[in-house]
Write an enzyme that holds these catalytic residues in place. Structure first.
Site, short mmCIF file in Angstrom:
data_model
loop_
_atom_site.label_atom_id
_atom_site.label_comp_id
_atom_site.label_asym_id
_atom_site.label_seq_id
_atom_site.Cartn_x
_atom_site.Cartn_y
_atom_site.Cartn_z
N ARG A 134 0.76 -1.27 0.18
CA ARG A 134 0.18 0.09 0.23
C ARG A 134 0.79 0.94 0.47
NH1 ARG A 134 -3.52 2.50 5.00
NH2 ARG A 134 -4.10 4.65 3.71
N GLU A 181 -8.09 8.43 6.27
CA GLU A 181 -8.35 9.13 8.04
C GLU A 181 -8.47 9.89 7.26
OE1 GLU A 181 -4.55 8.46 10.76
OE2 GLU A 181 -4.67 6.23 10.45
N GLU A 184 -3.96 -0.40 8.58
CA GLU A 184 -2.92 -0.09 9.48
C GLU A 184 -2.94 -0.71 10.64
OE1 GLU A 184 -1.98 4.22 10.06
OE2 GLU A 184 -2.65 4.15 6.63
N ASN A 242 -7.84 2.02 10.04
CA ASN A 242 -6.52 1.72 10.56
C ASN A 242 -6.40 1.78 11.94
OD1 ASN A 242 -5.46 2.64 8.47
ND2 ASN A 242 -5.45 4.48 8.58
N TYR A 289 -5.05 1.70 15.97
CA TYR A 289 -3.90 0.69 16.67
C TYR A 289 -3.34 1.18 18.29
CZ TYR A 289 -0.90 3.00 12.81
OH TYR A 289 -1.14 2.85 11.00
N HIS A 349 -3.31 10.95 0.75
CA HIS A 349 -3.01 10.63 2.18
C HIS A 349 -2.14 12.10 2.76
CE1 HIS A 349 -1.15 7.13 4.97
NE2 HIS A 349 -1.34 8.57 5.50
C1 GCO Z 1 -2.21 6.83 10.40
C2 GCO Z 1 -1.33 7.59 8.90
C3 GCO Z 1 0.21 7.32 9.29
C4 GCO Z 1 1.14 7.64 10.55
C5 GCO Z 1 1.00 5.78 11.37
C6 GCO Z 1 1.11 6.00 12.60
O1 GCO Z 1 -2.82 6.73 9.99
O2 GCO Z 1 -2.25 8.53 11.20
O3 GCO Z 1 -1.78 6.88 7.85
O4 GCO Z 1 0.81 8.10 8.53
O5 GCO Z 1 2.34 7.88 10.66
O6 GCO Z 1 -0.98 6.13 12.11
O7 GCO Z 1 1.83 7.38 13.31
#
Ligand code: GCO
Length: 456
Positions: free
Chosen positions: A78, A167, A355, A296, A298, A122
């Site tokens: 990607r 995002e 992600e 995405n 985290y 992006h």
């Molecule tokens: C996001 C972006 C990435 C970041 C990643 C880590 O998801 O925020 O796609 O560009 O770098 O999340 O911070």
């Protein structure tokens, strides 16, 4: 704890990157200035005074890096297109050299039969468009659609998946409200307006894609995150629901239900936030069916009521969870929960984790190796969490790690290392970390089935 997780045969494994974070070559081959160039060059905006003029120099080193992707056996790559490479000065003139770069790169991927998955936005808007208001100008919808069509037409039939936006929440709120990301504004109402135009721009590209019957699939990527209350108090529960409305539902509802969430609309009205103008047809445009939704993921956030914080009145904590170097709580079950919710509450289309990853303070050993067991542990937990969701019927079809290289991490500069590949900041020399080799095994075994689970 060991667990046998074998994913279904056609599950897609991949790695995710973004143009501005790796390419560098910020003034080469006719590239125009973009909002991140402008933002980085203002002293004080980026940790350590860093910029991305060179970044990982992927622009020149893409052959070496794609070869490594191949050697690790990663089947999907990607990446995003730098809009200002294609339209450096305005909407009328295409820079062929910019197109050439992506042509060469895609050829390199094809050479190894690696599938390209392309993000069209992006975060690196051309400065010429920012100068006339950026996402605050409704014309941005048209300019974005033209740019996307240029790319899609050019690479039609060679691209597995097109992602319109990455995002939009981060782009709108970090960029137009908190101001820690480009273009650096601090206006909540403006952020809502920017978000609305982004959503319309997404819909407009999807519509064009369908009308012209381009090949491949098209979807959008959202950063989504469970918002739990920090305590059992009524106030914290309300804070969590507002945080969820603000961050998750404000994007999911228009895309999948065709309207903004009512509780948030009236909350904002009560705070004198100016709602964006919604023109006739906007909500239909936004809610056109997509082929997939990229997530995405985290962390989980824990919301706490907090007076004085207009207009949302909450703060967040990580509770007692372990955190990454970024300070993000490591809560893998949040991912299972999120996937289930999208499936149940939104009847979402096919899902991809586009992600997932973690920054840690990697140490280079004397023998040059990077034994990033903490990253492996993080990834392993989250891959399991994906498996558990799939077992419960979620249509999860792929998983992408953020990211290939230690890259430019926006306002934090280079201090957050997320890569499967270590990049020496002085020499730009690449070294595959233990996690990179480990991921190669996961892919070969199509999950956590033995060796890969034993490896650390
Ligand atoms: C996001 C972006 C990435 C970041 C990643 C880590 O998801 O925020 O796609 O560009 O770098 O999340 O911070």
């Amino acid at each position: 704890m060991k667990m046998y997780c074998r994913f279904k045969e056609d599950f897609q494994w991949g790695v995710a990157t973004a143009a501005y974070q790796i390419e560098g070559a910020c003034r080469e081959d006719g590239k125009g200035e973009n909002i991140w160039d402008r933002f980085c060059h203002i002293p004080g905006n980026i940790a350590g005074g860093a910029d991305a003029d060179i970044a990982c120099d992927f622009y020149h080193k893409y052959k070496e890096d794609i070869k490594t992707v191949h050697e690790l056996g990663i089947p999907c790559f990607r990446f995003s297109i730098g809009w200002a490479r294609i339209y450096p000065e305005g909407p009328d003139k295409i820079n062929e050299k910019g197109l050439d770069f992506y042509e060469q790169m895609i050829r390199e991927l094809e050479r190894y039969q690696i599938k390209p998955v392309i993000t069209l936005y992006h975060w690196d808007m051309p400065q010429w468009l920012q100068d006339i208001g950026g996402w605050l100008n409704r014309e941005s919808i048209r300019y974005f659609t033209e740019f996307c069509e240029t790319m899609i037409r050019r690479f039609d039939g060679r691209v597995d998946k097109w992602i319109t936006l990455n995002e939009p929440w981060v782009c709108a709120f970090n960029g137009y409200y908190w101001g820690d990301f480009a273009p650096g504004l601090k206006d909540f109402s403006a952020a809502l307006k920017a978000a609305h135009h982004m959503l319309c721009a997404h819909g407009s590209v999807v519509r064009r894609f369908r009308e012209k019957r381009y090949q491949g699939e098209i979807g959008i990527v959202l950063n989504l995150c469970p918002k739990d209350p920090a305590s059992e108090s009524k106030a914290d529960k309300e804070a969590a629901s507002i945080d969820d409305g603000f961050s998750n539902r404000w994007f999911l509802d228009p895309l999948f239900k065709g309207n903004y969430p009512e509780d948030m609309v009236s909350w904002y009205a009560g705070q004198q936030v100016v709602m964006p103008e919604i023109c006739e047809g906007d909500m239909e445009l936004i809610s056109q069916p997509v082929d997939f939704l990229g997530i995405n993921y985290y962390y989980v956030e824990f919301a706490k009521k907090c007076g004085g914080r207009w207009p949302l009145y909450f703060d967040t904590t990580t509770k007692d969870y372990p955190v990454t170097a970024y300070g993000w709580a490591i809560v893998e079950e949040g991912l299972t929960r999120l996937l289930l919710r999208l499936h149940e509450e939104y009847g979402a289309p096919r899902l991809f984790v586009t992600e997932n990853g973690a920054s840690f303070l990697d140490k280079v050993e004397e023998d040059g190796k990077i034994n990033d067991d903490n990253r492996i542990d993080y990834l392993r937990r989250h891959i399991r969490a994906c498996y558990q969701a799939a077992q419960q019927g979620v249509r999860l079809e792929g998983y992408y790690i953020w990211t290939l290289l230690d890259d430019f991490e926006w306002s934090t500069g280079y201090q957050n290392r997320f890569g499967l590949i270590h990049v020496d900041r002085d020499t730009l020399r690449r070294t595959v970390k233990k996690s990179g080799h480990w991921y190669g095994k996961v892919i070969r075994e199509n999950g956590l089935t033995g060796e890969a689970d034993d490896m650390f």
